[in-house]
Structures are given as C-alpha cells and as structure tokens.
Scaffold this motif. Structure first.
Motif, mmCIF file in Angstrom:
data_model
loop_
_atom_site.group_PDB
_atom_site.id
_atom_site.type_symbol
_atom_site.label_atom_id
_atom_site.label_comp_id
_atom_site.label_asym_id
_atom_site.label_seq_id
_atom_site.Cartn_x
_atom_site.Cartn_y
_atom_site.Cartn_z
ATOM 1 N N VAL A 105 0.849 -1.000 0.037
ATOM 2 C CA VAL A 105 0.163 0.395 0.226
ATOM 3 C C VAL A 105 0.944 1.681 -0.018
ATOM 4 N N GLU A 106 2.193 0.782 1.022
ATOM 5 C CA GLU A 106 3.255 2.422 1.069
ATOM 6 C C GLU A 106 3.537 2.705 -0.634
ATOM 7 N N ALA A 107 3.953 1.540 -0.833
ATOM 8 C CA ALA A 107 4.625 1.230 -2.037
ATOM 9 C C ALA A 107 3.762 1.753 -3.611
ATOM 10 N N ALA A 108 2.039 1.930 -3.024
ATOM 11 C CA ALA A 108 1.853 2.083 -4.481
ATOM 12 C C ALA A 108 1.032 3.367 -4.218
ATOM 13 N N GLU A 109 0.966 4.130 -2.357
ATOM 14 C CA GLU A 109 0.552 5.555 -2.624
ATOM 15 C C GLU A 109 2.239 6.435 -3.415
ATOM 16 N N PHE A 110 3.113 5.667 -3.116
ATOM 17 C CA PHE A 110 4.643 6.113 -3.256
ATOM 18 C C PHE A 110 4.914 6.270 -5.391
ATOM 19 N N ALA A 111 4.011 5.219 -5.859
ATOM 20 C CA ALA A 111 4.191 5.689 -7.296
ATOM 21 C C ALA A 111 3.104 6.202 -7.542
ATOM 22 N N SER A 112 2.026 6.153 -7.155
ATOM 23 C CA SER A 112 1.074 7.577 -7.704
ATOM 24 C C SER A 112 1.771 8.708 -7.499
ATOM 25 N N ASN A 113 3.061 9.156 -6.680
ATOM 26 C CA ASN A 113 3.080 10.488 -6.963
ATOM 27 C C ASN A 113 4.615 10.610 -7.931
ATOM 28 N N VAL A 114 4.772 9.910 -8.440
ATOM 29 C CA VAL A 114 6.275 9.409 -9.007
ATOM 30 C C VAL A 114 6.691 8.953 -10.559
ATOM 31 N N ASP A 170 3.789 8.784 -14.031
ATOM 32 C CA ASP A 170 2.891 9.541 -15.349
ATOM 33 C C ASP A 170 2.118 9.828 -15.184
ATOM 34 N N GLU A 171 1.009 10.526 -15.360
ATOM 35 C CA GLU A 171 -0.905 10.457 -14.376
ATOM 36 C C GLU A 171 -1.372 10.035 -15.115
ATOM 37 N N LYS A 172 -1.319 8.487 -16.440
ATOM 38 C CA LYS A 172 -2.254 8.207 -16.976
ATOM 39 C C LYS A 172 -1.867 6.780 -16.174
ATOM 40 N N TYR A 173 -1.034 6.675 -15.173
ATOM 41 C CA TYR A 173 -1.258 5.243 -14.618
ATOM 42 C C TYR A 173 -1.865 5.629 -13.624
ATOM 43 N N LYS A 174 -2.099 6.612 -12.912
ATOM 44 C CA LYS A 174 -2.917 6.780 -11.393
ATOM 45 C C LYS A 174 -4.126 5.903 -11.367
ATOM 46 N N MET A 175 -4.390 6.092 -12.394
ATOM 47 C CA MET A 175 -6.141 5.225 -12.282
ATOM 48 C C MET A 175 -6.030 3.047 -12.073
ATOM 49 N N ILE A 176 -4.573 2.868 -12.719
ATOM 50 C CA ILE A 176 -5.321 1.652 -12.615
ATOM 51 C C ILE A 176 -4.392 1.356 -11.225
ATOM 52 N N ILE A 177 -3.066 2.140 -11.211
ATOM 53 C CA ILE A 177 -3.257 2.090 -9.387
ATOM 54 C C ILE A 177 -3.752 2.231 -8.506
ATOM 55 N N SER A 178 -5.194 3.153 -8.223
ATOM 56 C CA SER A 178 -6.105 3.564 -7.852
ATOM 57 C C SER A 178 -7.312 1.947 -7.780
ATOM 58 N N GLU A 179 -7.189 1.636 -8.871
ATOM 59 C CA GLU A 179 -8.074 0.347 -9.468
ATOM 60 C C GLU A 179 -7.340 -0.356 -8.078
ATOM 61 N N ALA A 180 -6.313 -0.635 -8.138
ATOM 62 C CA ALA A 180 -5.664 -1.879 -7.330
ATOM 63 C C ALA A 180 -5.950 -1.830 -6.216
ATOM 64 N N LEU A 181 -5.398 -0.235 -5.221
ATOM 65 C CA LEU A 181 -5.202 -0.060 -4.166
ATOM 66 C C LEU A 181 -7.152 -0.234 -3.800
ATOM 67 N N ARG A 182 -8.412 0.043 -4.666
ATOM 68 C CA ARG A 182 -9.888 -0.238 -3.953
ATOM 69 C C ARG A 182 -9.856 -1.455 -3.929
ATOM 70 N N ALA A 221 -3.307 -1.633 -17.283
ATOM 71 C CA ALA A 221 -2.221 -3.022 -16.666
ATOM 72 C C ALA A 221 -1.481 -3.241 -17.364
ATOM 73 N N ARG A 222 -1.057 -4.133 -18.539
ATOM 74 C CA ARG A 222 -0.211 -4.329 -19.448
ATOM 75 C C ARG A 222 0.895 -3.514 -19.470
ATOM 76 N N VAL A 223 0.449 -2.286 -19.219
ATOM 77 C CA VAL A 223 1.516 -1.160 -20.564
ATOM 78 C C VAL A 223 2.344 -0.887 -18.907
ATOM 79 N N PHE A 224 1.426 -0.209 -18.477
ATOM 80 C CA PHE A 224 1.614 0.117 -16.608
ATOM 81 C C PHE A 224 2.934 -0.902 -16.708
ATOM 82 N N ILE A 225 2.432 -2.169 -16.363
ATOM 83 C CA ILE A 225 4.001 -3.624 -15.691
ATOM 84 C C ILE A 225 4.842 -3.306 -17.078
ATOM 85 N N GLU A 226 4.216 -3.173 -18.070
ATOM 86 C CA GLU A 226 5.271 -3.163 -19.354
ATOM 87 C C GLU A 226 6.815 -1.952 -19.354
#
Length: 265
Positions: A203-212, A214-226, A247-252
C-alpha cells in the motif's frame, strides 16, 4: 527501530510459539516474524502473518500429525490463525534460496503442505535479517544471515525480467481482480525498492508510485488499491478489457523504466 506487534495478533503468535516448543522441544530452534507485521504495516483485512520457523531437524511422520493438530487447534481458537503463513526451514538451510535447499514444510491457506517450495528468496532473508521479530526465540543474529542488498536487487531483477515478462505473454491473466491487485501492487513495490533502497508494504509503495509515475498510470494504481483495501465494490473501469490493457501497459512501463535507469539488462 522497534516495531510493536499489534495487540490483536499478539495472542496467536505466542500461542503458536508455545504449542510448537512444548510439543517438539529441541527440534525447534526459533520462531520469527517477517514481512508486514515486522515492517509495521500489518493490515487487519488483507495482510498475512508471515513466519519463518527454524528447525534443527526434519519432522517425522508422527511429528507431522502433531503439527497439523497444532495448526487446526490455533485456527479453532484464534481468528488470526487463519492468516498464518509459515515456512519450516532447517537451521543449516537458513539464508539459502529455493534452488539451494530441499523441499520444506509450509503452512498456507489454512493447510500444512508436505513438502514443497514457497516464499524463500533474498527478499525474505533480507527482510528477516533487518526487520524480523523473534517470538521468545534466540536473537536473529544467531541465524548468521549473510544476505546483502545486492542480493535483493538481483531478486527484483529476476522478478521483473523473467517472472513478469512471462506473465505478459498470457493474454487473459490480467482480467481478474486478483491479478490486477497482485500485479500492480507488486510492480509498485519493486519500483519503490529500486528508487528508495528499502522495502515497504504494498500500500505504501502504491502511494509512492502514484506520486512519481505519469498521470495516465494513476487510475490503474487506484484500482489496485481499491481492490486491496475494499474501499468500494465498484470498479473504476467500465470495461475489464480496458483495465486489462492499462495494467499490461503499466507493467511494461515499469520494467522498461527500471531496466533503463538501473541498467538491469
């Protein structure tokens, strides 16, 4: 840094240690906690309670029956016993990887598994060495763990460039909630590890990633946290196929970013 064990799980930890040592005596060297509890990030709803139980010798068939009874007794008596994940590792195999040791006993999903491989790797040993908690057992320094940070990085590299690249070849794997949560939060954790030279909770790692990221990846992180936190039953995505694609694009992207910045390959 001293981490206090949450009071709600303290009882089951000491009950487990007591049952084990009263039953097996000198066959058990020590009982140790690592991961979320040791890191101070235990989540009452989602976290497991992760143990490394170090044994001096293998359990025989009679011992196995007793061990199964211990775990069942704990499950019947304590709510949090269902969250226990335990690996029974011989003292002379402590600090080694799955590829260097014989199959071992492990308890997961409320079942004792006779014998196989589970969560033993450099990250396991590094977390135990640096954050582990001994439960009425010899100090962790007695385990003589030689794992170094470079071993953790090697493990993360393998995780990125072998495990996750292999998963990306599966066209359907990221359809389910489970794989969205597991993949996205794991990749966030790997990113956090590389960027901060330490290990933290998903959870802490996801919050960190959300802040660093690109904006376009924040929604998939928020979905994982949800999914992880059960904050809402309603997905942020109207269509699973869109969620899968993002998700695939984020992982790549995370794989490429880490490889480029840290010269992994």
């Amino acid at each position: 840094m001293t981490i206090l064990i949450p009071q709600n799980i303290e009882q089951v930890l000491f009950a487990y240690e007591n049952e084990l040592k009263c039953t097996f005596n000198d066959k058990v060297f020590g009982v140790y906690i690592y991961n979320s509890v040791a890191l101070g990030n235990f989540d009452d709803n989602k976290s497991d309670i992760d143990f490394i139980t170090v044994i001096n010798e293998d359990f025989n068939d009679v011992d196995l029956k007793k061990l199964k009874l211990i775990h069942q007794k704990l499950i019947n008596a304590y709510k949090y016993a269902r969250k226990m994940e335990v690996m029974y590792i011989k003292f002379d195999e402590v600090g080694k990887g799955n590829n260097e040791i014989s199959p071992y006993l492990y308890f997961a999903d409320r079942k004792l598994h006779e014998y196989g491989y589970y969560d033993i790797n450099s990250v396991t040993w590094w977390t135990l060495k640096n954050y582990g908690i001994a439960i009425k057992s010899p100090d962790i320094s007695n385990l003589q763990l030689n794992v170094e940070w470079k071993d953790v990085i090697t493990n993360m590299n393998h995780n990125l460039n072998f495990y996750w690249k292999t998963k990306l070849k599966n066209k359907f794997i990221f359809i389910t909630d489970y794989w969205i949560e597991f993949s996205i939060l794991t990749l966030c954790r790997i990113l956090y590890t590389f960027e901060n030279n330490k290990i933290t909770s998903k959870v802490e790692a996801a919050e960190f990633a959300s802040n660093v990221v690109d904006e376009k990846y924040k929604m998939i992180i928020s979905e994982a946290l949800r999914i992880r936190t059960a904050a809402s039953k309603k997905s942020l995505y109207k269509f699973r196929v869109v969620r899968q694609r993002e998700a695939r694009v984020f992982i790549e992207n995370i794989i490429t970013y880490c490889n480029d910045k840290y010269s992994l390959i």
